[in-house]
Design a protein around this motif. Sequence first.
Motif, PDB file in Angstrom:
ATOM      1  N   LEU A 193       9.926   3.292   7.227  1.00  0.00           N
ATOM      2  CA  LEU A 193       9.364   1.952   7.219  1.00  0.00           C
ATOM      3  C   LEU A 193      10.388   0.905   6.818  1.00  0.00           C
ATOM      4  N   ASP A 194      10.135  -0.331   7.256  1.00  0.00           N
ATOM      5  CA  ASP A 194      10.939  -1.467   6.806  1.00  0.00           C
ATOM      6  C   ASP A 194      10.729  -1.664   5.311  1.00  0.00           C
ATOM      7  N   ARG A 195      11.826  -1.837   4.601  1.00  0.00           N
ATOM      8  CA  ARG A 195      11.749  -1.900   3.130  1.00  0.00           C
ATOM      9  C   ARG A 195      10.862  -3.054   2.657  1.00  0.00           C
ATOM     10  N   ALA A 196      11.030  -4.221   3.248  1.00  0.00           N
ATOM     11  CA  ALA A 196      10.228  -5.380   2.821  1.00  0.00           C
ATOM     12  C   ALA A 196       8.744  -5.130   3.041  1.00  0.00           C
ATOM     13  N   LYS A 197       8.396  -4.497   4.167  1.00  0.00           N
ATOM     14  CA  LYS A 197       6.993  -4.227   4.456  1.00  0.00           C
ATOM     15  C   LYS A 197       6.395  -3.223   3.482  1.00  0.00           C
ATOM     16  N   ILE A 198       7.123  -2.169   3.178  1.00  0.00           N
ATOM     17  CA  ILE A 198       6.564  -1.160   2.264  1.00  0.00           C
ATOM     18  C   ILE A 198       6.407  -1.739   0.863  1.00  0.00           C
ATOM     19  N   GLU A 199       7.330  -2.613   0.457  1.00  0.00           N
ATOM     20  CA  GLU A 199       7.178  -3.261  -0.851  1.00  0.00           C
ATOM     21  C   GLU A 199       5.955  -4.185  -0.855  1.00  0.00           C
ATOM     22  N   GLU A 200       5.724  -4.846   0.277  1.00  0.00           N
ATOM     23  CA  GLU A 200       4.543  -5.702   0.392  1.00  0.00           C
ATOM     24  C   GLU A 200       3.262  -4.876   0.295  1.00  0.00           C
ATOM     25  N   TYR A 201       3.212  -3.738   0.984  1.00  0.00           N
ATOM     26  CA  TYR A 201       2.005  -2.908   0.968  1.00  0.00           C
ATOM     27  C   TYR A 201       1.763  -2.313  -0.413  1.00  0.00           C
ATOM     28  N   VAL A 202       2.824  -1.837  -1.057  1.00  0.00           N
ATOM     29  CA  VAL A 202       2.674  -1.250  -2.390  1.00  0.00           C
ATOM     30  C   VAL A 202       2.212  -2.317  -3.383  1.00  0.00           C
ATOM     31  N   SER A 203       2.808  -3.505  -3.323  1.00  0.00           N
ATOM     32  CA  SER A 203       2.442  -4.576  -4.252  1.00  0.00           C
ATOM     33  C   SER A 203       0.998  -5.019  -4.026  1.00  0.00           C
ATOM     34  N   ASN A 204       0.611  -5.177  -2.770  1.00  0.00           N
ATOM     35  CA  ASN A 204      -0.769  -5.544  -2.465  1.00  0.00           C
ATOM     36  C   ASN A 204      -1.748  -4.508  -2.996  1.00  0.00           C
ATOM     37  N   THR A 205      -1.402  -3.234  -2.832  1.00  0.00           N
ATOM     38  CA  THR A 205      -2.297  -2.165  -3.280  1.00  0.00           C
ATOM     39  C   THR A 205      -2.442  -2.176  -4.801  1.00  0.00           C
ATOM     40  N   VAL A 206      -1.342  -2.361  -5.506  1.00  0.00           N
ATOM     41  CA  VAL A 206      -1.389  -2.409  -6.971  1.00  0.00           C
ATOM     42  C   VAL A 206      -2.227  -3.599  -7.433  1.00  0.00           C
ATOM     43  N   LEU A 207      -2.018  -4.740  -6.801  1.00  0.00           N
ATOM     44  CA  LEU A 207      -2.732  -5.955  -7.160  1.00  0.00           C
ATOM     45  C   LEU A 207      -4.236  -5.827  -6.878  1.00  0.00           C
ATOM     46  N   ILE A 208      -4.579  -5.299  -5.727  1.00  0.00           N
ATOM     47  CA  ILE A 208      -5.990  -5.160  -5.344  1.00  0.00           C
ATOM     48  C   ILE A 208      -6.682  -4.086  -6.182  1.00  0.00           C
ATOM     49  N   ALA A 209      -5.969  -3.019  -6.504  1.00  0.00           N
ATOM     50  CA  ALA A 209      -6.539  -1.970  -7.356  1.00  0.00           C
ATOM     51  C   ALA A 209      -6.917  -2.528  -8.725  1.00  0.00           C
ATOM     52  N   LYS A 210      -6.095  -3.436  -9.238  1.00  0.00           N
ATOM     53  CA  LYS A 210      -6.409  -4.082 -10.519  1.00  0.00           C
ATOM     54  C   LYS A 210      -7.660  -4.937 -10.392  1.00  0.00           C
ATOM     55  N   PRO A 216      -4.618   2.664  -8.320  1.00  0.00           N
ATOM     56  CA  PRO A 216      -3.764   2.291  -7.187  1.00  0.00           C
ATOM     57  C   PRO A 216      -3.084   3.489  -6.541  1.00  0.00           C
ATOM     58  N   VAL A 217      -2.797   4.533  -7.334  1.00  0.00           N
ATOM     59  CA  VAL A 217      -2.185   5.739  -6.766  1.00  0.00           C
ATOM     60  C   VAL A 217      -3.148   6.392  -5.766  1.00  0.00           C
ATOM     61  N   LEU A 218      -4.434   6.387  -6.088  1.00  0.00           N
ATOM     62  CA  LEU A 218      -5.440   6.929  -5.177  1.00  0.00           C
ATOM     63  C   LEU A 218      -5.483   6.116  -3.886  1.00  0.00           C
ATOM     64  N   LEU A 219      -5.457   4.782  -4.002  1.00  0.00           N
ATOM     65  CA  LEU A 219      -5.478   3.939  -2.808  1.00  0.00           C
ATOM     66  C   LEU A 219      -4.247   4.181  -1.939  1.00  0.00           C
ATOM     67  N   LEU A 220      -3.097   4.305  -2.556  1.00  0.00           N
ATOM     68  CA  LEU A 220      -1.867   4.556  -1.800  1.00  0.00           C
ATOM     69  C   LEU A 220      -1.936   5.899  -1.073  1.00  0.00           C
ATOM     70  N   ALA A 221      -2.533   6.891  -1.719  1.00  0.00           N
ATOM     71  CA  ALA A 221      -2.686   8.205  -1.085  1.00  0.00           C
ATOM     72  C   ALA A 221      -3.624   8.117   0.109  1.00  0.00           C
ATOM     73  N   VAL A 222      -4.713   7.365  -0.021  1.00  0.00           N
ATOM     74  CA  VAL A 222      -5.652   7.192   1.086  1.00  0.00           C
ATOM     75  C   VAL A 222      -4.962   6.481   2.250  1.00  0.00           C
ATOM     76  N   ILE A 223      -4.207   5.428   1.958  1.00  0.00           N
ATOM     77  CA  ILE A 223      -3.492   4.697   3.008  1.00  0.00           C
ATOM     78  C   ILE A 223      -2.502   5.614   3.723  1.00  0.00           C
ATOM     79  N   SER A 224      -1.802   6.435   2.954  1.00  0.00           N
ATOM     80  CA  SER A 224      -0.823   7.355   3.537  1.00  0.00           C
ATOM     81  C   SER A 224      -1.480   8.328   4.505  1.00  0.00           C
ATOM     82  N   VAL A 225      -2.601   8.911   4.090  1.00  0.00           N
ATOM     83  CA  VAL A 225      -3.283   9.899   4.927  1.00  0.00           C
ATOM     84  C   VAL A 225      -3.986   9.227   6.102  1.00  0.00           C
ATOM     85  N   GLU A 226      -4.583   8.067   5.877  1.00  0.00           N
ATOM     86  CA  GLU A 226      -5.375   7.403   6.908  1.00  0.00           C
ATOM     87  C   GLU A 226      -4.521   6.789   8.018  1.00  0.00           C
TER      88      GLU A 226
END
Length: 338
Positions: A193-210, A216-226
């Motif tokens: 993946l493009d580095r900027a995009k993956i940082e955007e997705y990880v940051s969004n996931t952490v922020l939304i999980a809060k 957020p680790v669970l959400l990231l795992a779901v995104i990875s599998v889905e």
Amino acid sequence: MFDFWSAARLRMIKCFSTKASDMQLAQPATAHAKDLLAHALTPVYRVMNGLLISTVFMIVGLWLSGNGTQAGAFDLARILVPDEARHIVWPNGFGILYQYQDAAPKVSADAEIANVLYGNSSAMPGSGLFSAKQQTVALLMPSVAHTQVKPISHLADRIPTSKIDPEALDSKLMVSIQNQRAVADFFEKKYKLDRAKIEEYVSNTVLIAKEVKIDPVLLLAVISVESNFNPVIKSHAGAEGLMQVMTTIHKDKYALYGGATDAVKPEVNIRVGAYILKYLIATSGSLRNGLKYYVGAANAENDGGYADKVLAERNRLISLCQPATPNKFTLNGKDLRS
């Protein structure tokens, strides 16, 4: 002649004396009547003065606190009749706030809410409508916190934490920028993946999980599998975006964000997917059952290994975030660190 005028003058004097005496007698009676009337009207005057003063203070108070909206009226109602005001104004949680956001100056109420929720340093302490929920979270890409998108916390907060499997609650592993970077490195290499995009997705996931109060680790795992972190992927069944949400089924959630046209936007798709996952975990009774429901296998005997895949990916991410345990040697029962 003299006697005639003298008699006339005496009669006139007597007449004036009589009238003066009558007036003197009438004055105390009139004064007494006035006193009685004034005494009777005193309570009326007090009530009228009180109403006048109260009206003036109310108008000034509403003008100062309302600031052109109905906020002042609600503040007054909350003070006078707090229970009634709460039941009338807040039947739908925070949803009532959105009708005032449109009328507000376009300083972007949504951006202000995001700043308060996610601890932007420029946000004033205690400001905004969600100051009670103010939390600070460091992000790998802080700019995602400025995205103008409505939170979904008014729905997620209706789900009691007691109903959520403890395994699905925030493990606090992603509060560290170092851990977020390690996870981004992992997905960047895994999916090219493009580095900027993956940082955007990880940051969004952490922020939304809060915001949703989920791990957020669970959400990231779901995104990875889905979706393998592909935001524009769409399944034959109609699932879209990073979290592969069934758009037609959950179009009511997307209505909050202007409709299904934005269903694949990461900041929207992750929010809706995170809320749905939390809801399913709460209603199904466990994390594993929630994942089974999420993949659409609620009525099936098994989920085809979906929950195992997500939990295995989650465990890999957890291992990246946990510090390596140093090797230990023992000598006479004492630990010696290598």
